[in-house]
Design a protein around this motif. Structure first.
Motif, PDB file in Angstrom:
ATOM      1  N   GLY A 138       0.817  -1.212   0.000  1.00 41.15           N
ATOM      2  CA  GLY A 138       0.000   0.000   0.000  1.00 41.15           C
ATOM      3  C   GLY A 138       0.846   1.255   0.000  1.00 41.15           C
ATOM      4  N   ILE A 139       1.438   1.589  -1.141  1.00 47.82           N
ATOM      5  CA  ILE A 139       2.272   2.785  -1.248  1.00 47.82           C
ATOM      6  C   ILE A 139       1.405   4.050  -1.194  1.00 47.82           C
ATOM      7  CG2 ILE A 139       3.838   4.084  -2.746  1.00 47.82           C
ATOM      8  CD1 ILE A 139       5.177   1.645  -1.659  1.00 47.82           C
ATOM      9  N   PHE A 173       4.891  -8.783  -7.178  1.00 46.96           N
ATOM     10  CA  PHE A 173       4.257  -7.923  -6.185  1.00 46.96           C
ATOM     11  C   PHE A 173       3.533  -6.767  -6.863  1.00 46.96           C
ATOM     12  CE2 PHE A 173       8.577  -6.203  -6.491  1.00 46.96           C
ATOM     13  CZ  PHE A 173       8.378  -4.826  -6.542  1.00 46.96           C
ATOM     14  N   ASN A 174       2.504  -6.285  -6.162  1.00 48.73           N
ATOM     15  CA  ASN A 174       1.660  -5.183  -6.606  1.00 48.73           C
ATOM     16  C   ASN A 174       1.959  -3.940  -5.779  1.00 48.73           C
ATOM     17  OD1 ASN A 174      -0.948  -3.842  -7.637  1.00 48.73           O
ATOM     18  ND2 ASN A 174      -1.336  -3.959  -5.438  1.00 48.73           N
ATOM     19  N   LEU A 175       1.859  -2.778  -6.426  1.00 52.07           N
ATOM     20  CA  LEU A 175       1.881  -1.504  -5.724  1.00 52.07           C
ATOM     21  C   LEU A 175       0.523  -0.832  -5.866  1.00 52.07           C
ATOM     22  CD1 LEU A 175       5.341   0.087  -6.711  1.00 52.07           C
ATOM     23  CD2 LEU A 175       4.795  -1.418  -4.779  1.00 52.07           C
ATOM     24  N   ALA A 195       6.991   7.021 -10.718  1.00 54.87           N
ATOM     25  CA  ALA A 195       7.819   6.466  -9.643  1.00 54.87           C
ATOM     26  C   ALA A 195       7.464   5.004  -9.388  1.00 54.87           C
ATOM     27  CB  ALA A 195       7.653   7.286  -8.368  1.00 54.87           C
ATOM     28  N   ALA A 196       6.162   4.699  -9.456  1.00 54.86           N
ATOM     29  CA  ALA A 196       5.729   3.312  -9.276  1.00 54.86           C
ATOM     30  C   ALA A 196       6.265   2.435 -10.404  1.00 54.86           C
ATOM     31  CB  ALA A 196       4.209   3.243  -9.214  1.00 54.86           C
ATOM     32  N   ILE A 197       6.188   2.910 -11.641  1.00 52.13           N
ATOM     33  CA  ILE A 197       6.704   2.146 -12.777  1.00 52.13           C
ATOM     34  C   ILE A 197       8.201   1.898 -12.621  1.00 52.13           C
ATOM     35  CG2 ILE A 197       7.146   2.275 -15.260  1.00 52.13           C
ATOM     36  CD1 ILE A 197       4.451   3.805 -15.497  1.00 52.13           C
ATOM     37  N   ALA A 198       8.914   2.916 -12.157  1.00 52.16           N
ATOM     38  CA  ALA A 198      10.365   2.791 -11.980  1.00 52.16           C
ATOM     39  C   ALA A 198      10.730   1.734 -10.946  1.00 52.16           C
ATOM     40  CB  ALA A 198      10.958   4.143 -11.579  1.00 52.16           C
ATOM     41  N   CYS A 199       9.801   1.408 -10.060  1.00 49.84           N
ATOM     42  CA  CYS A 199      10.040   0.372  -9.040  1.00 49.84           C
ATOM     43  C   CYS A 199       9.973  -1.047  -9.610  1.00 49.84           C
ATOM     44  CB  CYS A 199       9.029   0.507  -7.907  1.00 49.84           C
ATOM     45  SG  CYS A 199       9.244   1.979  -6.885  1.00 49.84           S
TER      46      CYS A 199
END
Length: 395
Positions: A138-139, A173-175, A195-199
C-alpha cells in the motif's frame, strides 16, 4: 479454468458446475486508521492477540469445511487492516494449518497485503519461506505531503525501502497508488505513477480517491481535484502505464504480461470465495443455490463468537432476481468483458434474462457485443455505474 461437474436431474434452476474457490483472510488491525479508509480496520492499541487470532481463523475455516468439502482452493489473499503487523511465524502457522484442512493447489497464488511502515527484511524473508508468493504493498503516493494528507504511517523513503525489500524476496508484487488526492496536480499524479513504474512491480493498482461514508474524509472533506482534472489524471495514468507495458485489464488494475492478479480475477469472474476473519464476506455456490455470509466485524466480538462455535453473523441465499446485477457488477469491470456462456455457467440463468438490457446498452454506446461476447466500451468503463444500473433495474 477448472470446474467441478455436478449431477443431472436437479430442479429447474441451478448450476451445472461449481466455479473456482478462493480463500480470503481478514486481519482487522492497523497501526492507525487512515481518514479515507472504509474497510473493517481498527487501530492497534494494546498489542495484537496474535496466537489467539490465528487459532480463531483456523477454527473458522474448520466450521466451513462442510460447505466446501472436496473443492480445491485456487488462491489465498490475506487483507486488512495490515496483515504485515503479524509475525512470519504466525503466518507460517496459519498457512500450515490451511494446508492441513483444505486442498490448496500446488501453484496457488498466496498474497499478503503489506504497509511500507511495517517492512523488515527478515520478516519478509520469513513470509516467503512460509509460502507467501505475492505481496500487495500500500504505497498510495511517493509524495511526502500527500502521504501526510492521507494519514499514512510511512514516508517516501520508507516506501522505496519497502520496494527494495520486496525485490529481495519476491518476484511478484503489486503496488497500490491513489490519484485525485487532496490538492494534487496532474504533474504530481504522473510523478507518482512514474515512480511506481520505476520500481518495476509486476502489477500496479491505480485507484481514484473517493470519499466513502463513515470515514473522516467524508465528514470533513479535503479540497480534491474537480471531476475534469481527475478524468485527465486517469487518462494520463492509463497512457503512461500502457507505454510501460502494463495491460489495463480491470477498472483499476494493470499487470505485466502473465501477471494479472489471479485472486481478484476470481472475484471479477463471479467465482466463489470463502472469507474468514473479522468482518470477512463469503460467496459459496451449490448445485441449487448461492449463499453469502458475513462474519462479526469487531475483532473482540469475532473472537468471542468464534470461541462459542461460529462467527457467522449473517447468511442468506442470493435470489434469482439479484443474480444478473451481481454478475454484471463484477464482470463489467473487466476491460475485455466476458463470454455470454459464462453468465449461465455462474448464475444458472439463461442469457435471455439479460439480453434486452445488453442490447439497450449497446445502442447507447456503453457495451460492444459480438455473437458470443460482451465488453464495455470506453464510454461504458468511464460511466460504469450508469451501465450497471441497467441490470439493477432488470433485477
Amino acid at each position: 479454468m477448472s470446474t467441478i461437474a455436478m449431477p443431472v436431474g436437479r430442479s429447474n434452476w441451478g448450476l451445472t458446475a461449481l466455479p473456482p474457490l478462493a480463500l480470503y483472510i481478514h486481519f482487522p488491525w492497523c497501526v492507525k486508521k487512515c481518514p479515507y479508509c472504509d474497510f473493517n480496520s481498527h487501530a492497534q492499541k494494546n498489542g495484537l492477540p496474535e496466537a489467539e487470532y490465528i487459532e480463531a481463523l483456523l477454527r473458522d475455516l474448520e466450521t466451513c469445511l462442510p460447505l466446501i468439502w472436496g473443492r480445491p482452493v485456487t488462491s489465498i489473499f490475506m487483507g486488512g487492516g495490515t496483515p504485515s503487523l503479524f509475525s512470519a511465524e504466525a503466518i507460517d502457522t496459519l498457512l500450515a494449518g490451511i494446508r492441513a484442512r483444505v486442498k490448496l493447489l500446488p501453484d496457488a497464488e498466496i498474497t499478503l497485503e503489506a504497509n511500507p511502515g511495517t517492512f523488515e527484511s527478515d520478516k519478509f524473508a520469513g513470509y516467503r519461506a512460509a509460502g507467501v508468493n505475492r505481496l500487495s504493498i500500500g504505497i498510495q503516493s511517493f509524495n511526502p505531503q500527500h502521504l501526510q494528507a492521507l494519514g499514512r504511517i510511512h514516508n517516501d523513503d520508507e516506501a522505496r525501502r519497502a520496494v527494495e525489500i520486496a525485490h529481495q524476496h519476491f518476484d511478484n508484487f503489486n503496488l497500490d497508488i491513489m490519484y485525485a488526492l487532496p490538492q494534487q496536480t496532474l504533474e504530481q499524479a504522473l510523478s507518482d505513477i512514474d515512480a511506481a513504474i520505476a520500481c518495476r512491480p509486476t502489477h500496479i493498482s491505480a485507484y481514484h480517491l473517493t470519499l466513502e461514508p463513515n470515514t473522516l474524509f467524508h465528514r470533513y472533506p479535503p479540497p480534491l481535484p474537480d471531476d475534469d482534472l481527475a478524468a485527465d489524471m486517469q487518462d494520463a495514468i492509463e497512457a503512461h502505464l500502457a507505454a510501460a507495458g502494463y495491460e489495463h485489464y480491470e477498472t483499476s488494475a494493470f499487470g505485466q504480461s502473465g501477471r494479472r492478479a489471479r485472486h481478484n480475477l476470481n472475484y471479477w469472474t463471479f467465482g466463489d470465495y470463502l472469507g474468514i476473519g473479522a468482518g470477512a464476506h463469503a460467496k459459496i455456490s451449490f448445485p441449487d443455490k448461492i449463499i453469502r455470509q458475513m462474519r462479526y466485524k469487531q475483532p473482540g466480538e469475532y473472537l468471542q463468537q468464534m470461541a462459542a462455535g461460529s462467527a457467522v453473523q449473517t447468511e442468506e441465499a442470493v435470489t434469482q432476481a439479484q443474480l444478473p446485477f451481481e454478475f454484471m457488477l463484477n464482470l463489467l469491470r473487466l476491460t475485455d468483458g466476458f463470454d455470454l456462456a459464462l453468465f449461465t455457467e455462474r448464475t444458472g440463468l439463461p442469457v435471455t434474462r439479460v439480453v434486452h438490457e445488453i442490447e439497450r446498452a449497446v445502442a447507447d454506446g456503453l457495451l460492444e457485443r459480438t455473437l458470443n461476447h460482451v465488453r464495455p466500451t470506453e464510454r461504458g468503463r468511464r460511466f460504469l455505474n450508469t451501465l450497471l444500473e441497467r441490470f439493477l433495474a432488470e433485477s
